[in-house]
Design an enzyme around this catalytic site. Structure first.
Site, PDB file in Angstrom:
ATOM      1  CB  ALA A  64     -33.107   0.509 -11.208  1.00 21.37           C
ATOM      2  N   GLY A 107     -27.892   2.025  -6.711  1.00 26.91           N
ATOM      3  CA  GLY A 107     -28.287   3.060  -7.477  1.00 26.91           C
ATOM      4  C   GLY A 107     -28.827   4.113  -6.323  1.00 26.91           C
ATOM      5  CD  GLU A 110     -24.625   6.915  -9.829  1.00 29.66           C
ATOM      6  OE1 GLU A 110     -24.090   7.605 -10.311  1.00 29.66           O
ATOM      7  OE2 GLU A 110     -25.074   5.784 -10.106  1.00 29.66           O
ATOM      8  CD  GLU A 130     -24.416  -2.266  -7.330  1.00 27.65           C
ATOM      9  OE1 GLU A 130     -25.327  -1.448  -7.658  1.00 27.65           O
ATOM     10  OE2 GLU A 130     -23.843  -2.321  -6.414  1.00 27.65           O
TER      11      GLU A 130
END
Length: 256
Positions: A64, A107, A110, A130
Protein backbone atom coordinates in the site's frame (compact mmCIF):
# COMPACT_ATOMS: atom_id res chain seq x y z
CA UNK A 1 -2.90 5.66 -19.01
CA UNK A 2 -4.44 4.72 -15.68
CA UNK A 3 -2.37 3.46 -12.77
CA UNK A 4 -4.20 0.15 -13.24
CA UNK A 5 -4.76 -0.99 -16.82
CA UNK A 6 -7.52 -3.47 -17.55
CA UNK A 7 -7.98 -5.29 -20.85
CA UNK A 8 -9.41 -8.53 -22.17
CA UNK A 9 -7.70 -10.61 -24.85
CA UNK A 10 -9.78 -13.56 -25.92
CA UNK A 11 -10.88 -15.20 -22.70
CA UNK A 12 -8.04 -13.72 -20.61
CA UNK A 13 -8.40 -10.59 -18.49
CA UNK A 14 -5.17 -8.66 -17.96
CA UNK A 15 -4.83 -6.50 -14.87
CA UNK A 16 -1.65 -4.43 -15.01
CA UNK A 17 -0.27 -2.23 -12.23
CA UNK A 18 1.07 0.84 -14.01
CA UNK A 19 2.78 3.05 -11.46
CA UNK A 20 6.45 2.15 -11.79
CA UNK A 21 7.57 5.57 -10.53
CA UNK A 22 6.06 4.59 -7.17
CA UNK A 23 7.26 0.98 -7.37
CA UNK A 24 3.61 0.08 -8.06
CA UNK A 25 2.56 0.84 -4.50
CA UNK A 26 -1.24 0.72 -4.31
CA UNK A 27 -2.87 4.15 -4.00
CA UNK A 28 -6.49 4.82 -3.10
CA UNK A 29 -7.34 5.32 -6.78
CA UNK A 30 -5.64 2.05 -7.71
CA UNK A 31 -7.57 0.33 -4.93
CA UNK A 32 -10.84 1.41 -6.53
CA UNK A 33 -9.69 0.39 -10.00
CA UNK A 34 -8.62 -3.03 -8.77
CA UNK A 35 -11.91 -3.57 -6.98
CA UNK A 36 -13.73 -2.74 -10.21
CA UNK A 37 -11.51 -5.17 -12.13
CA UNK A 38 -12.20 -8.08 -9.77
CA UNK A 39 -15.94 -7.38 -9.88
CA UNK A 40 -15.98 -7.34 -13.68
CA UNK A 41 -13.87 -10.49 -13.89
CA UNK A 42 -16.17 -12.40 -11.55
CA UNK A 43 -19.31 -11.24 -13.39
CA UNK A 44 -18.19 -11.85 -16.99
CA UNK A 45 -18.71 -15.46 -18.13
CA UNK A 46 -16.46 -14.89 -21.13
CA UNK A 47 -13.45 -14.24 -18.88
CA UNK A 48 -11.91 -17.60 -18.05
CA UNK A 49 -8.50 -16.64 -16.64
CA UNK A 50 -6.65 -13.62 -15.30
CA UNK A 51 -3.08 -12.37 -15.56
CA UNK A 52 -1.95 -9.90 -12.89
CA UNK A 53 1.25 -8.08 -13.84
CA UNK A 54 3.08 -4.82 -13.21
CA UNK A 55 5.05 -2.21 -15.11
CA UNK A 56 8.80 -1.74 -14.72
CA UNK A 57 11.61 -4.16 -14.04
CA UNK A 58 12.37 -2.84 -10.58
CA UNK A 59 9.18 -3.75 -8.74
CA UNK A 60 6.01 -5.80 -8.98
CA UNK A 61 4.44 -4.11 -5.97
CA UNK A 62 5.70 -2.88 -2.61
CA UNK A 63 2.27 -2.86 -0.97
CA UNK A 64 0.00 0.00 0.00
CA UNK A 65 1.09 3.56 -0.72
CA UNK A 66 1.42 5.31 2.65
CA UNK A 67 2.94 8.55 1.37
CA UNK A 68 -0.41 10.34 1.59
CA UNK A 69 -0.87 9.81 5.30
CA UNK A 70 -3.88 8.21 6.96
CA UNK A 71 -5.98 5.78 5.00
CA UNK A 72 -9.53 6.75 4.02
CA UNK A 73 -12.28 5.13 6.08
CA UNK A 74 -14.10 3.84 2.99
CA UNK A 75 -11.08 1.93 1.73
CA UNK A 76 -12.10 -1.47 0.36
CA UNK A 77 -8.71 -2.96 1.33
CA UNK A 78 -5.48 -3.41 -0.59
CA UNK A 79 -6.19 -4.78 -4.03
CA UNK A 80 -9.89 -3.97 -3.85
CA UNK A 81 -10.42 -6.54 -1.13
CA UNK A 82 -8.63 -9.39 -2.93
CA UNK A 83 -6.24 -9.69 0.00
CA UNK A 84 -8.80 -8.89 2.67
CA UNK A 85 -6.41 -6.51 4.46
CA UNK A 86 -8.47 -4.03 6.46
CA UNK A 87 -11.68 -4.78 4.62
CA UNK A 88 -13.92 -7.44 3.10
CA UNK A 89 -12.26 -10.29 1.27
CA UNK A 90 -13.13 -10.50 -2.41
CA UNK A 91 -12.37 -13.91 -3.91
CA UNK A 92 -11.45 -14.00 -7.59
CA UNK A 93 -13.53 -16.87 -8.95
CA UNK A 94 -11.42 -17.27 -12.08
CA UNK A 95 -7.92 -18.82 -12.05
CA UNK A 96 -5.25 -16.15 -11.77
CA UNK A 97 -1.62 -16.02 -12.88
CA UNK A 98 0.67 -13.47 -11.22
CA UNK A 99 3.70 -12.37 -13.25
CA UNK A 100 6.21 -11.07 -10.70
CA UNK A 101 9.45 -9.17 -11.09
CA UNK A 102 11.72 -7.11 -8.86
CA UNK A 103 10.50 -6.21 -5.40
CA UNK A 104 7.44 -8.20 -4.34
CA UNK A 105 7.17 -7.25 -0.70
CA UNK A 106 4.64 -6.53 2.02
CA UNK A 107 1.14 -6.17 0.67
CA UNK A 108 2.51 -6.70 -2.82
CA UNK A 109 3.75 -10.11 -1.73
CA UNK A 110 0.27 -10.90 -0.45
CA UNK A 111 -1.28 -9.72 -3.71
CA UNK A 112 0.92 -12.23 -5.56
CA UNK A 113 0.03 -15.00 -3.12
CA UNK A 114 -3.66 -14.41 -3.92
CA UNK A 115 -2.93 -15.82 -7.39
CA UNK A 116 -3.24 -19.51 -8.21
CA UNK A 117 -0.07 -19.62 -10.34
CA UNK A 118 3.01 -17.44 -9.79
CA UNK A 119 5.55 -16.93 -12.56
CA UNK A 120 8.63 -15.05 -11.38
CA UNK A 121 11.34 -13.27 -13.26
CA UNK A 122 14.83 -14.11 -12.06
CA UNK A 123 14.96 -10.53 -10.75
CA UNK A 124 12.14 -11.15 -8.27
CA UNK A 125 12.64 -10.81 -4.53
CA UNK A 126 9.94 -11.77 -2.03
CA UNK A 127 9.87 -10.36 1.46
CA UNK A 128 7.99 -9.06 4.50
CA UNK A 129 9.80 -5.91 5.66
CA UNK A 130 7.25 -4.90 8.29
CA UNK A 131 9.05 -5.98 11.46
CA UNK A 132 12.41 -4.77 10.17
CA UNK A 133 11.12 -1.21 9.93
CA UNK A 134 9.01 -1.45 13.09
CA UNK A 135 5.60 -1.76 11.46
CA UNK A 136 3.01 -4.42 12.11
CA UNK A 137 -0.73 -4.02 11.64
CA UNK A 138 -3.43 -5.64 9.53
CA UNK A 139 -0.87 -8.13 8.33
CA UNK A 140 -2.77 -10.71 6.33
CA UNK A 141 0.39 -11.44 4.41
CA UNK A 142 1.88 -13.37 7.35
CA UNK A 143 -1.11 -15.72 7.43
CA UNK A 144 -0.77 -16.49 3.73
CA UNK A 145 3.01 -16.88 3.99
CA UNK A 146 2.79 -19.44 6.79
CA UNK A 147 0.38 -21.47 4.64
CA UNK A 148 2.25 -21.21 1.35
CA UNK A 149 5.86 -21.61 2.54
CA UNK A 150 7.57 -24.13 4.81
CA UNK A 151 6.96 -23.15 8.44
CA UNK A 152 10.49 -22.08 9.35
CA UNK A 153 11.08 -20.27 6.05
CA UNK A 154 7.89 -18.27 6.51
CA UNK A 155 8.89 -17.34 10.05
CA UNK A 156 12.35 -16.39 8.82
CA UNK A 157 10.78 -13.85 6.47
CA UNK A 158 8.20 -12.65 9.00
CA UNK A 159 10.55 -12.22 11.95
CA UNK A 160 13.69 -10.91 10.24
CA UNK A 161 12.33 -8.89 7.33
CA UNK A 162 14.77 -10.63 5.00
CA UNK A 163 13.94 -11.31 1.35
CA UNK A 164 14.33 -14.47 -0.69
CA UNK A 165 15.18 -14.53 -4.38
CA UNK A 166 13.23 -16.16 -7.18
CA UNK A 167 15.26 -19.36 -7.26
CA UNK A 168 14.74 -19.85 -3.53
CA UNK A 169 11.02 -19.17 -3.91
CA UNK A 170 10.88 -21.83 -6.61
CA UNK A 171 12.78 -24.27 -4.40
CA UNK A 172 10.27 -23.76 -1.58
CA UNK A 173 7.30 -24.22 -3.92
CA UNK A 174 6.11 -20.62 -3.71
CA UNK A 175 6.38 -20.03 -7.46
CA UNK A 176 5.63 -22.32 -10.39
CA UNK A 177 8.27 -21.12 -12.83
CA UNK A 178 11.27 -18.79 -13.00
CA UNK A 179 12.14 -17.12 -16.30
CA UNK A 180 14.16 -14.14 -17.46
CA UNK A 181 12.47 -10.77 -17.16
CA UNK A 182 12.36 -10.53 -20.94
CA UNK A 183 10.33 -13.76 -21.08
CA UNK A 184 7.99 -13.00 -18.17
CA UNK A 185 4.96 -11.77 -20.14
CA UNK A 186 5.18 -14.66 -22.60
CA UNK A 187 5.44 -17.18 -19.76
CA UNK A 188 2.33 -15.74 -18.10
CA UNK A 189 0.44 -15.95 -21.40
CA UNK A 190 1.43 -19.61 -21.73
CA UNK A 191 0.12 -20.40 -18.24
CA UNK A 192 -3.16 -18.66 -19.01
CA UNK A 193 -3.43 -20.74 -22.20
CA UNK A 194 -2.85 -23.92 -20.17
CA UNK A 195 -5.63 -22.92 -17.81
CA UNK A 196 -8.01 -22.14 -20.65
CA UNK A 197 -7.34 -25.45 -22.36
CA UNK A 198 -9.35 -27.03 -19.55
CA UNK A 199 -13.08 -26.59 -19.10
CA UNK A 200 -13.43 -23.08 -17.64
CA UNK A 201 -16.47 -23.96 -15.56
CA UNK A 202 -14.81 -27.12 -14.24
CA UNK A 203 -11.74 -25.06 -13.32
CA UNK A 204 -13.87 -22.50 -11.49
CA UNK A 205 -15.79 -25.22 -9.66
CA UNK A 206 -12.56 -26.95 -8.66
CA UNK A 207 -11.05 -23.71 -7.39
CA UNK A 208 -14.16 -22.94 -5.35
CA UNK A 209 -14.11 -26.41 -3.79
CA UNK A 210 -10.40 -26.27 -2.97
CA UNK A 211 -10.51 -22.81 -1.39
CA UNK A 212 -13.81 -23.47 0.33
CA UNK A 213 -12.37 -26.31 2.41
CA UNK A 214 -8.66 -25.43 2.49
CA UNK A 215 -8.79 -24.57 6.19
CA UNK A 216 -10.82 -27.61 7.22
CA UNK A 217 -9.77 -31.14 8.20
CA UNK A 218 -9.66 -33.64 5.34
CA UNK A 219 -12.62 -35.54 6.78
CA UNK A 220 -14.80 -32.41 6.57
CA UNK A 221 -13.70 -31.71 3.01
CA UNK A 222 -14.46 -35.26 1.91
CA UNK A 223 -17.95 -35.13 3.40
CA UNK A 224 -18.79 -31.75 1.87
CA UNK A 225 -21.07 -31.09 -1.07
CA UNK A 226 -20.05 -28.24 -3.35
CA UNK A 227 -22.71 -26.20 -5.09
CA UNK A 228 -20.39 -25.15 -7.92
CA UNK A 229 -19.55 -28.77 -8.76
CA UNK A 230 -23.19 -29.79 -8.66
CA UNK A 231 -24.11 -26.88 -10.95
CA UNK A 232 -21.35 -27.82 -13.38
CA UNK A 233 -22.94 -31.24 -13.89
CA UNK A 234 -25.81 -29.56 -15.77
CA UNK A 235 -23.72 -27.34 -18.05
CA UNK A 236 -23.18 -27.50 -21.79
CA UNK A 237 -19.42 -27.76 -21.22
CA UNK A 238 -19.94 -30.94 -19.18
CA UNK A 239 -21.90 -32.43 -22.10
CA UNK A 240 -19.28 -31.21 -24.59
CA UNK A 241 -16.55 -32.96 -22.63
CA UNK A 242 -18.48 -36.21 -22.80
CA UNK A 243 -19.14 -35.83 -26.53
CA UNK A 244 -15.50 -35.04 -27.22
CA UNK A 245 -14.45 -38.16 -25.33
CA UNK A 246 -16.75 -40.38 -27.35
CA UNK A 247 -15.73 -38.74 -30.63
CA UNK A 248 -12.03 -38.76 -29.70
CA UNK A 249 -11.46 -35.08 -30.38
CA UNK A 250 -10.48 -32.02 -28.40
CA UNK A 251 -13.45 -30.38 -26.67
CA UNK A 252 -14.55 -26.91 -27.69
CA UNK A 253 -15.46 -25.05 -24.54
CA UNK A 254 -18.00 -22.24 -24.40
CA UNK A 255 -18.01 -21.51 -20.69
CA UNK A 256 -21.73 -22.21 -20.58
Amino acid sequence: MADVDFSVEGHVAKVHLNRPQGLNAITQEMDDLLFGAWQRINADPDIWAVILSAEGEKSFCIGADVSGGAERKTRMALGGGLTGIGGPLVTCKKPMVAAVQGFCVGGGFELAMCADIIVAADTAQFGLPETKVGIIGECGVVHRAIRQLPHHIALQLILTGERIKADQAFHYGLVNEVVSYADLAEAADKWAAKLNAASPLAVQAAKAAVLGRAGHPLEVALMSRFEEIEQYAETEDKKEGERAGVERRKPVWTGR
